[in-house]
Scaffold this active site. Sequence first.
Site, PDB file in Angstrom:
ATOM      1  N   THR A  13       0.845  -1.158  -0.095  1.00  0.00           N
ATOM      2  CA  THR A  13       0.024  -0.209  -0.049  1.00  0.00           C
ATOM      3  C   THR A  13       0.697   1.249  -0.050  1.00  0.00           C
ATOM      4  OG1 THR A  13      -0.194  -0.344   2.424  1.00  0.00           O
ATOM      5  CG2 THR A  13      -1.887  -1.193   1.115  1.00  0.00           C
ATOM      6  N   SER A 240       2.388   4.448  10.566  1.00  0.00           N
ATOM      7  CA  SER A 240       1.679   3.789   9.690  1.00  0.00           C
ATOM      8  C   SER A 240       1.447   4.779   8.178  1.00  0.00           C
ATOM      9  CB  SER A 240       0.324   3.314  10.096  1.00  0.00           C
ATOM     10  OG  SER A 240      -0.640   4.585   9.944  1.00  0.00           O
ATOM     11  N   LYS A 241       1.272   3.901   7.227  1.00  0.00           N
ATOM     12  CA  LYS A 241       1.071   4.452   5.740  1.00  0.00           C
ATOM     13  C   LYS A 241      -0.083   5.429   5.919  1.00  0.00           C
ATOM     14  CE  LYS A 241       2.988   0.566   4.009  1.00  0.00           C
ATOM     15  NZ  LYS A 241       2.583  -0.929   3.529  1.00  0.00           N
ATOM     16  N   GLN A 242      -1.245   4.944   6.613  1.00  0.00           N
ATOM     17  CA  GLN A 242      -2.530   5.884   7.010  1.00  0.00           C
ATOM     18  C   GLN A 242      -2.139   7.192   7.400  1.00  0.00           C
ATOM     19  OE1 GLN A 242      -2.264   2.696   7.779  1.00  0.00           O
ATOM     20  NE2 GLN A 242      -3.614   1.763   6.228  1.00  0.00           N
TER      21      GLN A 242
END
Length: 292
Positions: A13, A240-242
């Site tokens: 992702t 996190s990527k989020q």
Amino acid sequence: MAPYVGRFAPSPTGPLHAGSLVAALASWLDARANGGRWLVRIEDVDTPRCVPGAAETILRQLADCGLVPDEPPLWQSARREHYQRALDALVAAGRAYPCACSRKDIEGALAALGRTQERHGELVYPGTCRNGLHGREPRSWRFRVEPGRVAWTDRRLGAQSQDVEREVGDFVLKRADGLWAYQLAVVVDDAAQGITDVVRGEDLADNTARQIQLQQALGTATPRYLHTPLVFGANGEKLSKQNGAVEAETRDPLRALNATAAALGLPAQEGAVASALAAWVAQWRATYNRSP
Ligand code: GLU
């Protein structure tokens, strides 16, 4: 003890960030410290969340750091028929069933029971479709969980347990949009790859009891588990990527690896990447005993 097989299983992702590099390095060190093999699995089942080119970037970042898998990576997008076969086996054994409930239906059912249970944004499924659809259209497929607590020992966190039925409920194996759920894919693939030891970030520890129930229902072995410390950003949030964690800069691999090693409590090294890795393998061996 079975010969060691470990894995790093990133979802493509986005590129690796400081947090995901910790799981990568820890799983590699554990495999090497145990004279084992280390595999990489690209977890690209949740296709809407996958970013084109991210898997290649991840593999390049790993290679920059000297973390090279012992076999070509396994791609989950190529394994759908295996997930279907596992679902078919679970259905035949009475351990999976179709579910017609939307999120709204589940909220309504929980409200009628006087419950508003939610866990990490997921509603605790109250079992509405356990005993049939009563003419409603199937949307997803769920796993019929066993009652009682699942107990397991994490090599870093120690004794763990979860009552999957009360805390999670019957969870989704195949989603309403037709995509395979992480829980099923990870269990099928850990078994197919003969994984003996799972080393991954602590944010995933909560999935372990579900995965153990699935392993038992499918008749596959339960690996040993070691969940690594999380890395927090300047804002105190887990990286996190989020929440916008930046790509780990691996063009200067020793610098990236030293930062990663620090998160694992390993001292900084100087010199060549290969000798730094060798020093950490020796320290890892002394710190993490594999026998549970
Ligand atoms: N693909 C998952 C992730 O990147 C990790 C799965 C696992 O290690 O079990 O968060």
